[in-house]
Enzyme design. Structure first.
Site, PDB file in Angstrom:
ATOM      1  N   GLY A   1       0.893  -1.124   0.071  1.00 45.98           N
ATOM      2  CA  GLY A   1       0.076   0.001   0.036  1.00 45.98           C
ATOM      3  C   GLY A   1       0.917   1.216   0.090  1.00 45.98           C
ATOM      4  O   GLY A   1       1.277   1.700   1.260  1.00 45.98           O
TER       5      GLY A   1
ATOM      6  N   GLY B   1       0.654   4.308  -1.396  1.00 43.75           N
ATOM      7  CA  GLY B   1      -0.093   5.707  -1.399  1.00 43.75           C
ATOM      8  C   GLY B   1       0.872   6.637  -0.779  1.00 43.75           C
ATOM      9  O   GLY B   1       2.027   6.847  -0.881  1.00 43.75           O
TER      10      GLY B   1
ATOM     11  N   ASN C   1      -4.254   3.974  10.583  1.00 45.40           N
ATOM     12  CA  ASN C   1      -5.191   4.400  11.657  1.00 45.40           C
ATOM     13  C   ASN C   1      -6.137   3.293  11.879  1.00 45.40           C
ATOM     14  O   ASN C   1      -6.382   2.464  11.225  1.00 45.40           O
ATOM     15  CB  ASN C   1      -5.601   5.631  10.943  1.00 45.40           C
ATOM     16  CG  ASN C   1      -4.642   6.744  11.181  1.00 45.40           C
ATOM     17  OD1 ASN C   1      -3.960   6.714  11.860  1.00 45.40           O
ATOM     18  ND2 ASN C   1      -5.095   7.613  10.527  1.00 45.40           N
TER      19      ASN C   1
ATOM     20  N   ALA D   1       1.207  12.835   4.898  1.00 43.45           N
ATOM     21  CA  ALA D   1       1.699  12.664   3.798  1.00 43.45           C
ATOM     22  C   ALA D   1       0.471  12.761   2.692  1.00 43.45           C
ATOM     23  O   ALA D   1      -0.945  12.682   2.750  1.00 43.45           O
ATOM     24  CB  ALA D   1       2.244  11.230   3.464  1.00 43.45           C
TER      25      ALA D   1
ATOM     26  N   LYS E   1      -5.185   8.023  19.392  1.00 42.87           N
ATOM     27  CA  LYS E   1      -5.359   8.517  17.963  1.00 42.87           C
ATOM     28  C   LYS E   1      -6.495   8.050  17.351  1.00 42.87           C
ATOM     29  O   LYS E   1      -7.276   9.170  16.769  1.00 42.87           O
ATOM     30  CB  LYS E   1      -4.193   7.981  17.250  1.00 42.87           C
ATOM     31  CG  LYS E   1      -4.225   8.511  15.899  1.00 42.87           C
ATOM     32  CD  LYS E   1      -2.991   8.509  15.062  1.00 42.87           C
ATOM     33  CE  LYS E   1      -2.960   9.265  13.876  1.00 42.87           C
ATOM     34  NZ  LYS E   1      -2.009   8.839  12.587  1.00 42.87           N
TER      35      LYS E   1
ATOM     36  N   ASN F   1      -9.487  10.652  15.920  1.00 45.34           N
ATOM     37  CA  ASN F   1      -9.983  10.386  14.422  1.00 45.34           C
ATOM     38  C   ASN F   1     -11.502  10.211  14.596  1.00 45.34           C
ATOM     39  O   ASN F   1     -12.354  10.296  13.702  1.00 45.34           O
ATOM     40  CB  ASN F   1      -9.153   9.403  13.966  1.00 45.34           C
ATOM     41  CG  ASN F   1      -7.821   9.561  13.600  1.00 45.34           C
ATOM     42  OD1 ASN F   1      -7.574  10.983  13.374  1.00 45.34           O
ATOM     43  ND2 ASN F   1      -6.936   8.661  13.356  1.00 45.34           N
TER      44      ASN F   1
ATOM     45  N   ASN G   1     -12.875  13.116  12.480  1.00 45.30           N
ATOM     46  CA  ASN G   1     -12.942  12.838  11.101  1.00 45.30           C
ATOM     47  C   ASN G   1     -14.411  12.665  10.756  1.00 45.30           C
ATOM     48  O   ASN G   1     -15.178  13.511   9.702  1.00 45.30           O
ATOM     49  CB  ASN G   1     -12.443  11.445  10.725  1.00 45.30           C
ATOM     50  CG  ASN G   1     -10.768  11.333  10.870  1.00 45.30           C
ATOM     51  OD1 ASN G   1     -10.336  12.486  11.170  1.00 45.30           O
ATOM     52  ND2 ASN G   1     -10.297  10.643  10.385  1.00 45.30           N
TER      53      ASN G   1
ATOM     54  N   SER H   1      -8.453  13.422   6.923  1.00 48.43           N
ATOM     55  CA  SER H   1      -8.683  12.683   5.738  1.00 48.43           C
ATOM     56  C   SER H   1     -10.021  12.096   5.308  1.00 48.43           C
ATOM     57  O   SER H   1     -10.277  11.725   4.186  1.00 48.43           O
ATOM     58  CB  SER H   1      -7.535  11.662   6.019  1.00 48.43           C
ATOM     59  OG  SER H   1      -7.996  10.596   6.972  1.00 48.43           O
TER      60      SER H   1
END
Ligand code: NAD
Length: 311
Positions: free
Chosen positions: A8, A10, A106, A132, A188, A192, A196, A261
């Site tokens: 992965g 990305g 995550n 990123a 975390k 999130n 999120n 995200s």
């Protein structure tokens, strides 16, 4: 660690892969996005930072083209894509008897998923504060600094953990071996699971959500449920400090101007990681007999939003 695969590759996988490669490690990027793989093989991974743009030559392959096995696989698909990636890697013989597999994704529940593919003592869980972005096939935007906290999933120390830490630090990824990685994972995941979905459902930036005068009334039930579930599972996160941590992201100088995200995934018509955040909390709650109505509702709301694009 001789051979490392980033499964992965990305935005975040690209960052970790490029740093490891630049530090001299033998790295392969594995990704099923054809244009991205082609661009990396033709031009290298293009990295734009605050101050420069440069290229890193790293071989990239699609999972079904993998022909070798690895000593360490760092898993950085989105959480809901990880099982499929691991299945193909297993089929292709990429996972040998003693391959270490590290999740840097995550969300919650990764150790249980990975245990279907490798023994517990080969599973490593990491939490990263690096960020990123992708600017297009083969092109990354890497800003800011970060760190990585990790531990073997069964909590036991070993030589390999130290070797991995050394390797990550040689690559300037600021890694530390945690003595309670589940504390970092749940902390975390709480942030999130609150920011999120709320920013996604409300279509607001973090600071806009935070400026609502009654925002605490919205955050409190979500956080309380998460803390109750985490505590029942033996992880000692606590309400006040998590509320403060979330509130500290509201000012424009911190995270206030950002969309999380999940908001970006939804806007780009992609599925979200909701089932590994609020959805997983609700599942654990069910198993433990702890009611999680706020997290259930949030999970359903995000699923409803995702359905807009699924047919
Ligand atoms: P991304 O979508 O940029 O990268 C995932 C990559 O996996 C993509 O390139 C995709 O093509 C590939 N992929 C998906 N399914 C695949 C499959 N079955 N086989 C092969 N390749 C497959 O996502 P990202 O932003 O890099 O996030 C990865 C993980 O890191 C997520 O769990 C995310 O929450 C976490 N994370 C991201 C950031 C960030 O700033 N980007 C920060 C911290 C944590």
């Amino acid at each position: 660690m001789k051979k490392i695969a980033i499964a992965g590759a990305g935005a975040m996988g690209g960052r970790i892969g490029a740093y490891l490669k630049l530090s001299g490690e033998e790295v392969t990027l594995i990704d099923n996005w054809q244009e991205h793989v082609d661009a990396i093989n033709q031009n290298g991974l293009e990295i734009k930072t605050e101050t420069s743009t440069y290229h890193v030559e790293i071989p990239a392959v699609k999972p079904e083209e993998v022909t070798e096995s690895y000593d360490l696989i760092i898993l950085l698909t989105k959480a809901m894509q990880a099982d499929e990636m691991m299945e193909v890697l297993k089929e292709r013989g990429a996972i040998k008897e003693n391959t270490a597999v590290m999740s840097m994704m995550n969300g919650l529940g990764h150790a249980d998923h990975l245990a279907e593919f490798v023994p517990k003592e080969q599973i490593f869980l990491a939490v990263t504060m690096w960020t990123a972005g992708l600017r297009g096939p083969g092109k990354l935007l890497l800003e800011g600094k970060g760190q990585i906290d990790f531990q073997r999933a069964d909590g036991k120390p070993d030589k390999r953990t130290e070797i991995i830490a050394e390797m990550l630090n040689k690559a300037k990824l600021n890694a530390s071996i945690s003595d309670d990685v589940f504390f970092s994972i749940w902390s975390k995941a709480t942030v999130n699971s609150v920011l999120n979905p709320l920013c996604t459902i409300l279509d607001k930036r973090i600071g806009e959500v935070g400026s609502y005068p009654f925002v605490q009334e919205m955050l409190t039930p979500l956080i309380k449920e998460i803390v109750a579930v985490a505590n029942a599972r033996g992880t000692n996160i606590e309400f006040e400090s998590l509320l403060k941590k979330i509130e500290s992201s509201f000012p424009a100088e911190t995270q206030g101007l950002h969309y999380p995200s999940m908001h970006q995934d939804y806007k780009n018509k992609r599925l979200t990681e909701i089932d590994y955040l609020n959805g997983q909390i609700a599942k654990y709650g069910d198993e433990l007999g702890i009611d999680t109505p706020a997290n259930d509702l949030i999970t359903h709301m995000i699923h409803q939003l995702e359905m807009k694009y699924s047919h």
